[in-house]
Scaffold this active site. Structure first.
Site, PDB file in Angstrom:
ATOM      1  N   CYS A 143      36.391  34.680  40.248  1.00  0.00           N
ATOM      2  CA  CYS A 143      35.076  35.320  40.159  1.00  0.00           C
ATOM      3  C   CYS A 143      33.943  34.309  40.283  1.00  0.00           C
ATOM      4  O   CYS A 143      32.813  34.668  40.623  1.00  0.00           O
ATOM      5  CB  CYS A 143      34.949  36.063  38.839  1.00  0.00           C
ATOM      6  SG  CYS A 143      36.088  37.428  38.706  1.00  0.00           S
ATOM      7  N   ASN A 150      36.929  36.657  47.330  1.00  0.00           N
ATOM      8  CA  ASN A 150      37.914  36.723  46.252  1.00  0.00           C
ATOM      9  C   ASN A 150      37.947  38.131  45.694  1.00  0.00           C
ATOM     10  O   ASN A 150      36.893  38.693  45.406  1.00  0.00           O
ATOM     11  CB  ASN A 150      37.527  35.764  45.116  1.00  0.00           C
ATOM     12  CG  ASN A 150      38.343  36.029  43.861  1.00  0.00           C
ATOM     13  OD1 ASN A 150      39.552  35.848  43.843  1.00  0.00           O
ATOM     14  ND2 ASN A 150      37.673  36.492  42.797  1.00  0.00           N
ATOM     15  N   GLU A 151      39.101  38.691  45.560  1.00  0.00           N
ATOM     16  CA  GLU A 151      39.308  39.937  44.809  1.00  0.00           C
ATOM     17  C   GLU A 151      38.200  40.965  45.047  1.00  0.00           C
ATOM     18  O   GLU A 151      37.548  41.405  44.110  1.00  0.00           O
ATOM     19  CB  GLU A 151      39.399  39.599  43.314  1.00  0.00           C
ATOM     20  CG  GLU A 151      40.162  40.604  42.528  1.00  0.00           C
ATOM     21  CD  GLU A 151      40.292  40.245  41.063  1.00  0.00           C
ATOM     22  OE1 GLU A 151      39.337  40.450  40.292  1.00  0.00           O
ATOM     23  OE2 GLU A 151      41.368  39.746  40.677  1.00  0.00           O
ATOM     24  N   GLU A 162      40.258  27.449  38.451  1.00  0.00           N
ATOM     25  CA  GLU A 162      38.926  28.058  38.327  1.00  0.00           C
ATOM     26  C   GLU A 162      38.268  27.499  37.075  1.00  0.00           C
ATOM     27  O   GLU A 162      38.938  27.277  36.058  1.00  0.00           O
ATOM     28  CB  GLU A 162      39.038  29.584  38.206  1.00  0.00           C
ATOM     29  CG  GLU A 162      37.671  30.222  37.948  1.00  0.00           C
ATOM     30  CD  GLU A 162      37.629  31.724  38.143  1.00  0.00           C
ATOM     31  OE1 GLU A 162      38.685  32.370  38.016  1.00  0.00           O
ATOM     32  OE2 GLU A 162      36.528  32.238  38.410  1.00  0.00           O
TER      33      GLU A 162
HETATM   34  O1  AHR Z   1      41.638  34.471  36.605  1.00  0.00           O
HETATM   35  C1  AHR Z   1      40.575  35.115  36.008  1.00  0.00           C
HETATM   36  C2  AHR Z   1      39.885  36.098  36.946  1.00  0.00           C
HETATM   37  O2  AHR Z   1      40.747  37.138  37.258  1.00  0.00           O
HETATM   38  C3  AHR Z   1      39.507  35.552  38.292  1.00  0.00           C
HETATM   39  O3  AHR Z   1      38.310  34.888  38.266  1.00  0.00           O
HETATM   40  C4  AHR Z   1      39.399  36.774  39.135  1.00  0.00           C
HETATM   41  O4  AHR Z   1      39.710  36.547  40.486  1.00  0.00           O
HETATM   42  C5  AHR Z   1      40.325  37.753  38.461  1.00  0.00           C
HETATM   43  O5  AHR Z   1      39.663  38.922  38.159  1.00  0.00           O
END
Ligand code: AHR
Length: 661
Positions: free
Chosen positions: A247, A384-385, A46
């Site tokens: 994120c 994602n998440e 990321e």
């Molecule tokens: O790895 C950092 C962040 O942690 C990522 O962007 C997110 O998916 C999680 O909250």
């Protein structure tokens, strides 16, 4: 790793077959169980902590297209007469700089770029400078290109120089190679406008997409990656490569999401995006954190192929970051097929970009970039998440549409940001209903959590989706750098992933990269400055698992498996049918040494074994760019006794034993 004939952290216990051992690990070598997926241990990239621009991406010029906002000259120092115009040759990056002489031979016009925390260059190495330029009035001008050390007491700041003659009224690309006479970690790039004789005269030049790359990038690609960082990834032998976030996929708003379509095609025309990590933490604020998209989806797919990892793109499900928008429905795309059309198309078009024929619309984009053959995409994460109904109703619509068109693609859903609790359970239930192939779980947790979860996956439902531990790390004592004291718990916990490889199909530590001067989040797996790289203790844990993945789980019985919340000796075993090896991984999380007997049932006599030891016993020890090898694995030989290895494993040590069958 060096083969040392020393038994580092391992003392052979003579004749110990007869002695009582603290732990007896009995491995059924003749009963290979579930396959360990080739994707089992991977990496997750990321663009956080300046992981892309300023990190893995080899570009050394910051704001090369003059598109940063609110100041198009952010990262540049302009001198003399410089203005910014916006009718440049690249419609999605329209700004460029106009340099006009000052009308006096002793007054200079030009630009100086500070790079990302400076520009790192090494003595004797070559750097490719390129620029789009024109002389609008047709009067030939020269651009003097220099690498300079701005803060030095030496006579000359300059330590590499080339001249470029610009003769055309039309935009043209010019390239020169600079050879550095010095090693400087925080150099600047300086450009002087001048006459052919090198003096300041009269004239005007327009400049755009000002770029500087090391010639020696990973695999020599011109729009390439920093070799040392890409090499560190390749050396791990990761099986899966998740990208581009995190994120960053969601964005603070939907407009700010990672838009993969903006990240492909000619680099000059990939539009800039504000990096969502620019503003996430005001205690470490970086006003100059943008995404050039120079490291885009084509480059990610190519890197996956080059390091032998399965590509796993994550695409937006029509939702902006829930943490930053909470219950605001209007922050997200409407949860209807029509409302989510753009996001559905993003998925379908990406599959065509990766796998479609070279004459299909998106397959052609890939082919034009240099890869006519497909990338053979098999996995796609949607969202994602994210959590609750906001996500569940959207992912159903997007996933159903993808499945209808591409039943061959495995879909990965998410159980949200928590590793347990109502939200997490609702996430799993919803993913089961959606028939997700895998569920992405995230757990950034302290040591106590890891100690409570030794058996986490033993009790998972074998009939449902498989597990992707997509982001995890042990965070101890307030998110330190990356210290040994936390990494031993990652190593121990991972024995549980491995023992349960029938249900856990992928795992990726997070985050991956971090610039020492530009981090927003820690710990991270690989740290670096402009010239040096420091793989952390966690990196070595991950590497030892990935490099010794094996092909099948072997049943292992541990005579003294620690209770929930307790320290102890944790172990897993695999068979590697390709190498003809039994591999046993043992982590001792206790402070004191333990004697361990590893009994390989089904074998009579063993050849000597190889032990790879990672000593994580100094709680605060960490690898830094100044001392990058404070923690690293060491190899030694272990003598077998019959079908047993009788060893002592020092406190807080992780050891991988390898025995040829
Ligand atoms: O790895 C950092 C962040 O942690 C990522 O962007 C997110 O998916 C999680 O909250």
């Amino acid at each position: 790793m060096k083969l040392r004939n020393l038994l580092l952290g391992l003392a052979l216990v003579a004749g110990s077959g007869a002695m009582a051992q603290d732990n007896v690990l009995t491995v059924q070598t003749q009963k290979p169980g579930a396959p360990v997926q080739p994707t089992m241990y991977g990496i997750f990239f990321e663009d956080i902590n300046y992981a892309a621009d300023g990190g893995l991406y080899g570009e050394l010029v910051k704001n090369r297209s003059f598109e940063f906002t609110p100041d198009p000259l952010m990262g540049w120092q302009a001198f003399g007469k410089v203005s910014i115009l916006d009718d440049g040759p690249f419609d999605r990056n329209p700004h460029y700089a106009r340099l006009t002489t000052m009308g006096h031979g002793d007054w200079w016009t030009g630009l100086q770029n500070e790079g990302y925390f400076g520009i790192g260059v090494e003595q004797g190495k070559e750097y490719r400078f390129s620029i789009y330029a024109r002389v609008p009035d047709g009067k030939t001008q020269m651009l003097r290109v220099q690498l300079v050390e701005p803060y030095t007491s030496e006579e000359h700041q300059e330590f590499a120089q080339e001249d470029i003659k610009v003769t055309s009224r039309d935009w043209q690309k010019y390239t020169v190679v600079l050879r550095s006479r010095k090693t400087v970690s925080k150099a600047h790039l300086r450009l002087f406008l001048c006459e052919e004789n090198g003096r300041s005269g009269s004239g005007t030049m327009d400049v755009e997409h000002v770029s500087l790359f090391p010639v020696d990038t990973w695999m020599g690609h011109e729009n390439g990656m920093r070799r040392d960082l890409a090499q560190a990834l390749a050396d791990m032998k990761p099986g899966v490569f998740r990208f581009p976030g995190g994120c960053i996929v969601e964005g603070v708003t939907l407009d700010n999401r990672y838009n993969w379509k903006n990240s492909v095609g000619p680099v000059e025309n990939r539009p800039l995006n504000k990096n969502r990590w620019e503003s996430t933490f005001t205690y470490r604020y970086y006003p100059d954190y943008f995404q050039s998209y120079g490291l885009g989806f084509y480059e990610f797919f190519l890197l996956s192929e080059e390091i032998g990892a399965e590509p796993l793109p994550v695409l937006n499900v029509g939702m902006a970051c829930q943490y930053q928008n909470w219950n605001d429905e209007s922050a997200h795309a409407p949860a209807t097929e029509e409302g989510l059309r753009e996001y559905i198309d993003d998925c379908l078009d990406l599959i065509e970009f990766a796998n479609g024929p070279a004459d299909s619309e998106w397959g052609k984009v890939r082919a034009d970039m240099g890869h006519p053959a497909p990338f053979n995409l098999k996995l796609l994460a949607i969202g994602n998440e994210q959590w609750d109904e906001f996500y569940f109703k959207r992912v159903k619509i997007v996933a159903d549409a993808v499945r209808r068109a591409h039943p061959e693609i495995k879909i990965i859903g998410t159980s949200g940001p928590n590793s347990e609790g109502g939200e997490f359970e609702r996430g799993w239930e919803a993913m089961k209903r959606q028939r997700a192939d895998l569920v992405d779980e995230h757990f950034y947790r302290p040591i106590t959590w890891f100690k409570n979860e030794w058996n986490r996956y033993d009790k998972y439902d074998r009939r449902g989706p498989k597990v992707f531990a997509g982001e995890y790390a042990c965070h101890d004592r307030g998110k330190k750098y990356n210290h040994a004291g936390a990494s031993i718990y990652e190593a121990a916990f991972m024995t549980g992933l491995e023992r349960n490889a029938d249900v856990v199909h992928m795992a990726t530590y997070a985050p991956l990269f971090s610039h020492v001067d530009g981090w927003q989040w820690r710990p991270d797996m690989i740290w670096y400055d402009n010239l040096r790289v420091a793989p952390s203790a966690s990196y070595w844990v991950q590497a030892l698992y990935a490099q010794n993945r094996g092909t099948h789980v072997l049943p292992i019985q541990n005579s003294d498996f620690p209770a929930k919340g307790e320290d102890g000796v944790l172990a897993s075993a695999v068979w590697d049918k390709d190498r003809g090896e039994v591999i046993v991984k043992v982590a001792n999380t206790l402070n004191e040494a333990r004697t361990v007997s590893i009994r390989l049932e089904g074998l009579k006599t063993l050849a000597d074994a190889m032990a790879i030891t990672l000593d994580l016993s100094q709680y605060d020890l960490e690898n830094t760019v100044e001392n990058p090898r404070a923690i690293e694995p060491h190899e030694s030989k272990v003598q077998a006794e019959g079908n047993q290895l009788n060893v002592t494993i020092a406190g807080k040590n992780f050891v991988v034993f390898k025995v040829k069958k």
